[in-house]
Design a protein around this motif. Structure first.
Motif, PDB file in Angstrom:
ATOM      1  N   UNK A  36       0.757  -1.245  -0.169  1.00 25.61           N
ATOM      2  CA  UNK A  36       0.051  -0.038  -0.037  1.00 25.61           C
ATOM      3  C   UNK A  36       0.748   1.102  -0.108  1.00 25.61           C
ATOM      4  N   UNK A  37       1.840   1.194   0.738  1.00 22.11           N
ATOM      5  CA  UNK A  37       2.759   2.299   0.776  1.00 22.11           C
ATOM      6  C   UNK A  37       3.430   2.663  -0.436  1.00 22.11           C
ATOM      7  N   UNK A  38       3.633   1.670  -1.406  1.00 24.44           N
ATOM      8  CA  UNK A  38       4.205   1.951  -2.471  1.00 24.44           C
ATOM      9  C   UNK A  38       3.333   2.046  -3.732  1.00 24.44           C
ATOM     10  N   UNK A  39       2.134   2.172  -3.461  1.00 26.02           N
ATOM     11  CA  UNK A  39       0.875   2.026  -4.512  1.00 26.02           C
ATOM     12  C   UNK A  39       0.880   3.577  -4.912  1.00 26.02           C
ATOM     13  N   UNK A  40       0.410   3.760  -6.168  1.00 30.65           N
ATOM     14  CA  UNK A  40      -0.146   4.968  -6.562  1.00 30.65           C
ATOM     15  C   UNK A  40      -1.506   5.194  -6.283  1.00 30.65           C
ATOM     16  N   UNK A  41      -2.319   4.017  -6.480  1.00 36.39           N
ATOM     17  CA  UNK A  41      -3.760   4.197  -6.336  1.00 36.39           C
ATOM     18  C   UNK A  41      -4.345   2.807  -5.663  1.00 36.39           C
ATOM     19  N   UNK A  42      -5.487   3.080  -4.839  1.00 41.32           N
ATOM     20  CA  UNK A  42      -6.065   1.848  -4.204  1.00 41.32           C
ATOM     21  C   UNK A  42      -7.843   1.920  -4.702  1.00 41.32           C
ATOM     22  N   UNK A  43      -8.203   0.553  -5.114  1.00 43.72           N
ATOM     23  CA  UNK A  43      -9.643   0.721  -5.218  1.00 43.72           C
ATOM     24  C   UNK A  43      -9.849  -0.243  -4.026  1.00 43.72           C
ATOM     25  N   UNK A  44     -10.891   0.125  -3.401  1.00 42.50           N
ATOM     26  CA  UNK A  44     -11.221  -0.584  -2.181  1.00 42.50           C
ATOM     27  C   UNK A  44     -12.634  -1.031  -2.016  1.00 42.50           C
ATOM     28  N   UNK A  55      -0.174  12.382  -3.151  1.00 36.78           N
ATOM     29  CA  UNK A  55      -1.208  11.633  -2.275  1.00 36.78           C
ATOM     30  C   UNK A  55      -1.233  10.221  -2.860  1.00 36.78           C
ATOM     31  N   UNK A  56      -1.700   9.337  -2.043  1.00 38.57           N
ATOM     32  CA  UNK A  56      -2.249   7.987  -2.534  1.00 38.57           C
ATOM     33  C   UNK A  56      -3.698   8.460  -3.219  1.00 38.57           C
ATOM     34  N   UNK A  57      -4.152   7.714  -4.404  1.00 35.67           N
ATOM     35  CA  UNK A  57      -5.465   8.044  -4.808  1.00 35.67           C
ATOM     36  C   UNK A  57      -6.201   6.882  -4.188  1.00 35.67           C
ATOM     37  N   UNK A  58      -7.312   7.209  -3.572  1.00 35.13           N
ATOM     38  CA  UNK A  58      -8.261   5.956  -3.073  1.00 35.13           C
ATOM     39  C   UNK A  58      -9.541   6.132  -3.767  1.00 35.13           C
ATOM     40  N   UNK A  59     -10.249   5.368  -4.070  1.00 37.86           N
ATOM     41  CA  UNK A  59     -11.580   5.101  -4.580  1.00 37.86           C
ATOM     42  C   UNK A  59     -11.963   4.025  -3.754  1.00 37.86           C
ATOM     43  N   UNK A 104     -14.254  12.655   1.713  1.00 41.87           N
ATOM     44  CA  UNK A 104     -14.904  12.948   0.316  1.00 41.87           C
ATOM     45  C   UNK A 104     -14.567  14.190  -0.335  1.00 41.87           C
ATOM     46  N   UNK A 105     -14.187  15.264   0.384  1.00 39.13           N
ATOM     47  CA  UNK A 105     -14.060  16.415  -0.195  1.00 39.13           C
ATOM     48  C   UNK A 105     -12.508  16.587  -0.919  1.00 39.13           C
ATOM     49  N   UNK A 106     -11.719  15.724  -0.490  1.00 42.73           N
ATOM     50  CA  UNK A 106     -10.083  15.583  -0.889  1.00 42.73           C
ATOM     51  C   UNK A 106     -10.468  15.315  -2.362  1.00 42.73           C
ATOM     52  N   UNK A 107      -9.640  15.916  -3.259  1.00 43.81           N
ATOM     53  CA  UNK A 107      -9.715  15.765  -4.655  1.00 43.81           C
ATOM     54  C   UNK A 107      -9.347  14.493  -5.139  1.00 43.81           C
ATOM     55  N   UNK A 108      -8.623  13.770  -4.166  1.00 46.75           N
ATOM     56  CA  UNK A 108      -7.769  12.437  -4.624  1.00 46.75           C
ATOM     57  C   UNK A 108      -8.312  11.185  -4.103  1.00 46.75           C
ATOM     58  N   UNK A 109      -9.714  11.588  -3.207  1.00 41.21           N
ATOM     59  CA  UNK A 109     -10.406  10.401  -2.669  1.00 41.21           C
ATOM     60  C   UNK A 109     -11.742  10.467  -3.306  1.00 41.21           C
ATOM     61  N   UNK A 110     -12.345   9.367  -3.715  1.00 39.13           N
ATOM     62  CA  UNK A 110     -13.760   9.204  -4.124  1.00 39.13           C
ATOM     63  C   UNK A 110     -14.418   8.119  -3.179  1.00 39.13           C
TER      64      UNK A 110
END
Length: 302
Positions: A123-131, A182-186, A215-221
């Motif tokens: 997770x620390x090395x990922x660019x994005x996570x779909x969870x 930042x890590x991109x999280x969906x 949810x207001x963070x631009x890189x969090x959906x």
């Protein structure tokens, strides 16, 4: 030419530079995959390599499965046997030197189970996570009070120190969301995850408010699958797809009562990616999801 044709003979015994608590980084996993691919391209078995270099077959297996990082002389011997170009050799050496970088995870290895520290490292090395989560708020979005309550509930036999160690690890993971970049999280949650009052009304109210702020963070959906959506592809269980910069391959992580799974085969990646896309389609929009969370928060306050 036969794989056993005359060539340089290296006689030494490899000593693993990694401890028994080794948790592979993405770089080490990539190095392992490259060395395995080079051996197969040379049409050599591990037995062939052992005969040419005297590198123990068991050691070669550990190198190719990312359980240990090869010493410099071992890597040089493998490059010689596989007739690796100078440019590619330099790349492999650089990859090997970077293979042990794990960041902040080093603070927690003795207190956390190996599977969890492995996930943290990826997770620390990922660019994005779909969870996707069916019953919990994702760890990256949990408040400290919610994390304590859910860990105590899921692990009733854990000691106070064990619970605290897991909580602190979870809070430290969240720094990825404020990193540069930042890590991109969906995150997609079943409605059950936001309705279950973990820790009681006040803890859950704080958690719901935290979700709307995140949810207001631009890189969090954040999306919620409402109960009225009926049956959906996520009902069998939660999972996370960790995505890395190329050429590092993506990883699917599945947490279950039977144990933790890390899936890397292309068929598995395609199946879980398609499942996540279906979940996005049946979930409420990000704005609709925030409205539902706000409505549930109002119910909690009543």
């Amino acid at each position: 030419m036969s794989a056993l044709a005359a060539g340089p003979k290296y006689v030494f015994k490899e000593k693993s530079p990694v401890s028994s608590r080794h948790t592979p980084t993405v770089r080490l996993r990539r190095l392992a995959a490259e060395l395995r691919r080079l051996r197969e391209a040379a049409e050599m078995t591990r037995e062939d390599v052992a005969a040419r270099t005297s590198i123990n077959e068991a050691t070669l297996y550990r190198i190719e499965t990312a359980k240990t990082r090869p010493q410099a002389r071992t890597l040089a011997a493998l490059c010689d046997v596989y007739v690796v170009s100078e440019t590619r050799r330099v790349e492999l050496v650089a990859l090997s030197k970077e293979a042990t970088q794990r960041g902040w995870m080093r603070s927690f290895p003795s207190e956390l189970p190996e599977q969890y520290t492995t996930y943290i490292g990826f997770e620390a090395e990922a660019q994005s996570v779909w969870n996707y989560e069916s019953l919990f708020v994702p760890g990256l979005l949990q408040t400290e009070d919610y994390a304590q309550a859910v860990i105590r509930g899921v692990l009733p036999m854990a000691s106070r120190d064990e619970v605290e160690s897991r909580v602190q690890a979870r809070m430290a993971r969240q720094q990825l969301l404020v990193g540069k970049p930042p890590l991109r999280l969906w995150a997609i949650l079943d409605e059950a995850a936001v309705r279950r009052r973990v820790g009681g009304p006040q803890v859950m109210l704080g958690q719901l408010r935290h979700l709307t702020q995140a949810a207001e963070l631009p890189h969090v959906t954040i999306q919620i699958i409402p109960f009225q959506a009926g049956a959906h592809p996520g009902m069998p269980g939660s999972f996370a797809i960790l995505q890395f910069s190329r050429p590092d391959p993506d990883v699917v992580y599945v947490d279950s009562m039977a144990g933790d799974l890390f899936l890397e085969k292309e068929a598995d990646l395609q199946r879980y990616t398609l499942t996540f896309e279906h979940l996005r389609a049946v979930a409420l929009s990000p704005d609709g999801s925030c409205s539902l969370v706000a409505a549930i928060a109002e119910e909690v306050m009543e």
